[in-house]
Design a protein around this motif. Structure first.
Motif: not given
Length: 115
Positions: A13-19, A114-115
């Motif tokens: 989601q927007p504002g989230g994080s991934l590595r 994406s939300s």
């Protein structure tokens, strides 16, 4: 000699994080400058971040302050930590390096925001 395999993409989601991770099966990883690129549908592939063999980093203006590139030479792996993700970060992300004047690319990993 150089084989790059990415992992870590997904839907967030927007504002989230991934590595994202990129592992090199070769033996010269510690001597290589590494980079992350991305390509969104209908757009050209663009450079996101780079890291030299001595860990100097550079970022595209669009990701400065949100993304961090790092490397672990003991694991032959380069990372891209992506925070505060935005819908415009949606793309296929590719790991890249050059060795003996040849470009090497990973297979790509999809990141969808994406939300």
């Amino acid at each position: 000699q150089v084989q790059l395999v990415e992992s870590g993409g997904g839907l967030v989601q927007p504002g989230g994080s991934l590595r994202l991770s990129c592992a090199d099966s070769g033996s010269r990883f510690s001597t290589l400058a590494m980079g992350w690129y991305r390509q969104a549908p209908g757009k050209r592939r663009e450079q996101v971040a780079t890291i030299t063999s001595d860990s100097r980093t550079n970022y595209a203006d669009s990701v400065k302050g949100r993304f961090t590139i790092s490397r672990d030479n003991a694991k032959n792996t380069v990372y891209l930590q992506m925070n505060n993700l935005k819908p415009e970060d949606t793309a296929v992300y590719y790991c890249h390096t050059q060795y003996v004047w040849r470009d090497y690319w990973g297979q790509g990993t999809q990141v969808t925001v994406s939300s």
